[in-house]
Design an enzyme around this catalytic site. Structure first.
Site, PDB file in Angstrom:
ATOM      1  N   GLU A   6       8.372  -4.425  -9.422  1.00 29.40           N
ATOM      2  CA  GLU A   6       9.855  -4.641  -9.938  1.00 29.40           C
ATOM      3  C   GLU A   6      10.436  -5.282  -8.352  1.00 29.40           C
ATOM      4  O   GLU A   6      11.221  -4.314  -7.643  1.00 29.40           O
ATOM      5  CB  GLU A   6      10.658  -4.243 -10.611  1.00 29.40           C
ATOM      6  CG  GLU A   6      11.151  -4.458 -11.624  1.00 29.40           C
ATOM      7  CD  GLU A   6      11.540  -4.255 -12.705  1.00 29.40           C
ATOM      8  OE1 GLU A   6      12.811  -3.264 -12.007  1.00 29.40           O
ATOM      9  OE2 GLU A   6      11.485  -4.275 -13.899  1.00 29.40           O
ATOM     10  N   GLU A  22       7.540  -6.407 -18.768  1.00 28.66           N
ATOM     11  CA  GLU A  22       8.845  -4.578 -19.387  1.00 28.66           C
ATOM     12  C   GLU A  22       9.586  -5.461 -19.380  1.00 28.66           C
ATOM     13  O   GLU A  22      10.367  -6.000 -19.401  1.00 28.66           O
ATOM     14  CB  GLU A  22       8.753  -4.139 -17.892  1.00 28.66           C
ATOM     15  CG  GLU A  22       9.118  -3.012 -18.087  1.00 28.66           C
ATOM     16  CD  GLU A  22       9.458  -1.501 -16.719  1.00 28.66           C
ATOM     17  OE1 GLU A  22       8.717  -1.371 -16.119  1.00 28.66           O
ATOM     18  OE2 GLU A  22      10.359  -2.088 -16.437  1.00 28.66           O
TER      19      GLU A  22
HETATM   20  C1  IDC Z   1      12.546   4.512 -15.086  1.00 32.17           C
HETATM   21  C2  IDC Z   1      12.094   5.345 -16.368  1.00 32.17           C
HETATM   22  C3  IDC Z   1      13.144   6.752 -16.359  1.00 32.17           C
HETATM   23  C4  IDC Z   1      12.597   7.391 -14.403  1.00 32.17           C
HETATM   24  C5  IDC Z   1      12.543   6.116 -13.845  1.00 32.17           C
HETATM   25  C6  IDC Z   1      11.694   6.128 -12.051  1.00 32.17           C
HETATM   26  O1  IDC Z   1      12.659   5.101 -17.450  1.00 32.17           O
HETATM   27  O2  IDC Z   1      11.936   7.647 -16.625  1.00 32.17           O
HETATM   28  O3  IDC Z   1      13.059   8.592 -14.210  1.00 32.17           O
HETATM   29  O4  IDC Z   1      11.952   4.469 -13.806  1.00 32.17           O
HETATM   30  O5  IDC Z   1      12.626   5.379 -10.494  1.00 32.17           O
HETATM   31  C7  IDC Z   1      12.495  -0.764 -14.458  1.00 32.17           C
HETATM   32  C8  IDC Z   1      11.172  -0.358 -13.670  1.00 32.17           C
HETATM   33  C9  IDC Z   1      10.792   1.258 -14.803  1.00 32.17           C
HETATM   34  C10 IDC Z   1      12.496   2.360 -14.973  1.00 32.17           C
HETATM   35  C11 IDC Z   1      13.014   1.160 -16.099  1.00 32.17           C
HETATM   36  C12 IDC Z   1      14.041   2.174 -16.534  1.00 32.17           C
HETATM   37  O6  IDC Z   1      11.069  -1.033 -14.144  1.00 32.17           O
HETATM   38  O7  IDC Z   1      10.511   1.390 -13.659  1.00 32.17           O
HETATM   39  O8  IDC Z   1      12.023   3.209 -15.267  1.00 32.17           O
HETATM   40  N1  IDC Z   1      13.435  -0.112 -15.339  1.00 32.17           N
HETATM   41  O9  IDC Z   1      15.051   2.594 -15.500  1.00 32.17           O
HETATM   42  N2  IDC Z   1      13.606  -1.818 -14.151  1.00 32.17           N
HETATM   43  C13 IDC Z   1      14.371  -1.964 -14.870  1.00 32.17           C
HETATM   44  C14 IDC Z   1      14.063  -0.426 -15.688  1.00 32.17           C
END
Ligand code: IDC
Length: 518
Positions: free
Chosen positions: A355, A443
């Site tokens: 992302e 995702e």
């Molecule tokens: C989030 C995880 C969370 C972690 C965080 C770290 O759910 O547990 O602490 O990342 O930065 C994304 C990302 C994905 C995120 C997720 C939710 O690709 O890594 O995971 N998210 O925030 N993009 C949109 C949402």
């Protein structure tokens, strides 16, 4: 007369005595000096010899004690600073840029008394700031510690941030090169080139293709490719990948096991696993993570999926590093190694940047993709490569306006979190789809973009109508029991495979029913 003679003799005697005495004193003095000099020289020699012996002793004990510690030069290569523009906005006739500096200490010693100097700040006026003491002088910005961050611990990253007002965007975007100084000494300017494998190493690490177990997705559908907006199977029929993304491999490694993947295949009907390897977050591949361990988790994941006849995405999970160009060299080395290893596998897909965000443009991403894709292609000429899009992979319409040309089997990413992303993002998918792009939902979840919060089932249904109508492939975030809405396993369940429906979270139950169609 006799008296006079006696007087003269006495004088002569006195002169002789005095002269003798003086001579004695002079001689003795010079002797003493010689002696003194001798002593000093000897002392110095002894001291030098002593030092040499003690240095040797030190060295040998140091060597014994710290076989794993870097030399000073190596340490200098293991400590460096990076700078990023995180955000910018207009304020009156000024443009404000917010920057963050990371001081990376990848060495095994703490560093203190640091200063980061960055050129390219001519005309900048310091504004809000945190975690540092800042000064702009001429072209150079200097950042030093505040009382609590004077030491950057071994194997850690210290972050500072600040805003600077400029007269124009041109001034703001002048090239900025951070240089780290420790105790006044200049450290490394940029990271060393990551080590790349030689042709022999690649050949040695190449995995032989395995025949898929019969009746598995891989056995039935074989090598996938992209035809227009569709992923198609070995017979040219449209095929949909449906599955699950791991959480960060570094944080939830135990879910990478064959039984877990088999549960997803047999109980859920999944044919896809995405292996999410964070690059920047704590424990991430490029910022302090254990690279060998992360690669072995990827390898294990690929093997389990392959043994089960499932497809598998190797995901270079950029996020806090904002732009894929931040770790482009590492990405190239990583994908070179992976694609050489799995060149003969029919089930491996490469997702080269999860992302991009923080103002990263499609043209930045495209440039990165055009550097990474040929590296993969040199090893694996036709695997599907999935490319992220701007704004956390929401702007697939921008990629559709200017797609990567001259390459086959490229998919573009849309990520959504149903409670946050709705018609506005779906309309971008529609635009891209109408323009002939293959969109891949590598995702998503059905809560909000934080990965937490409430579930929006209506929005989720709207998304899935589109997904099924357009035959889009997807992977649901995330295979863990972390206490957040997007986790698929209930936080009260510690099992790492074989989950009953009761052991799934609400999101898990929902996703299972989507994938299985039950
Ligand atoms: C989030 C995880 C969370 C972690 C965080 C770290 O759910 O547990 O602490 O990342 O930065 C994304 C990302 C994905 C995120 C997720 C939710 O690709 O890594 O995971 N998210 O925030 N993009 C949109 C949402």
């Amino acid at each position: 007369m006799k008296e006079k003679k006696g007087f003269i003799i006495a004088i002569i005697a006195l002169v002789v005595i005095v002269a003798g005495l003086v001579t004695y004193i002079v001689i003795d003095k010079s002797k003493g000096k010689e002696k003194a000099e001798e002593v000093t020289t000897q002392a110095t020699t002894e001291a030098v010899e002593d030092k040499a012996t003690s240095d040797d002793a030190d060295k040998s004990t140091t060597e014994k004690k710290d076989a794993t510690k870097e030399t000073k030069d190596e340490k200098k290569l293991a400590c460096y600073a990076t700078i990023k523009a995180d955000n910018n906005w207009q304020e009156g006739n000024k443009v404000v840029y917010q920057f963050s500096i990371d001081i990376h200490n990848e060495s095994s010693d703490d560093i203190s008394d640091w200063e980061v100097k960055v050129s390219g700040f001519e005309g900048g006026e310091m504004s809000e700031n945190w975690n540092g003491t800042y000064k702009i002088s001429g072209d150079t910005l200097s950042a030093t510690a505040v009382d609590y961050n004077g030491t950057v611990a071994a194997k850690s990253v210290s972050n500072l941030g600040f805003q600077v007002k400029f007269d124009s965007a041109d001034a703001a975007t002048a090239e900025k090169t951070p240089v780290l100084y420790v105790a006044g000494e200049e450290y490394k300017v940029a990271k060393e080139e990551p080590t790349t494998q030689s042709a022999e190493e690649k050949k040695a690490s190449k995995k032989e293709k395995k025949e898929p177990e019969s009746g598995t997705p891989l056995d039935n559908h074989g090598k996938l490719s992209i035809k227009g907006t569709d992923i198609v199977d070995k017979n040219g029929d449209p095929y949909q990948l449906k599955g699950v993304s791991t959480h960060g491999l570094a944080w939830f490694p135990d879910y990478v096991n064959k039984d877990a993947f088999q549960t997803l295949r047999d109980d859920w009907g999944a044919n896809l696993i995405r292996l999410a390897m964070y690059t920047a977050e704590n424990g991430g591949y490029c910022e302090g993570g254990d690279q060998a361990n992360l690669k072995s988790l990827v390898d294990d994941g690929v093997e389990y999926a392959t043994d089960l006849g499932m497809y598998v995405i190797i995901d270079w999970h950029i996020l806090h590093d904002l732009t894929p160009t931040a770790h482009q060299d590492e990405a190239i080395a990583f994908f070179d190694e992976m694609s050489a290893k799995y060149a003969d596998y029919d089930n491996v897909l490469y997702e080269i940047c999860n992302e991009p965000n923080g103002g990263t443009t499609w043209s930045d991403i495209k440039g990165y993709a055009e550097a990474v894709i040929p590296v993969i292609r040199a090893n694996d000429k036709d695997a599907i490569i999935i490319v992220g899009t701007p704004t956390w992979s929401q702007d697939v319409d921008q990629a559709a306006d200017d797609p990567i040309t001259g390459e086959e089997n490229i998919a573009y990413t849309t990520h959504f979190y149903a409670a946050t992303h709705k018609d506005n993002i779906r309309s971008k998918v529609k635009t891209a789809h109408d323009k002939g792009l293959c969109v891949f939902i590598s995702e998503f979840s059905i809560c909000d973009a934080s990965g937490n919060g409430g579930i929006d089932y209506d929005s989720a249904d709207d998304w899935f109508s589109m997904i099924n109508e357009y035959n889009l492939s997807y992977a649901g975030w995330n295979l863990s029991n972390k206490d957040e809405t997007s986790s698929l396993i209930s936080s009260s369940c510690d099992k790492k495979s074989g989950w009953t429906d009761d052991e799934l979270s609400e999101t898990g139950k929902w996703l299972k029913s989507q994938i299985s169609g039950e």
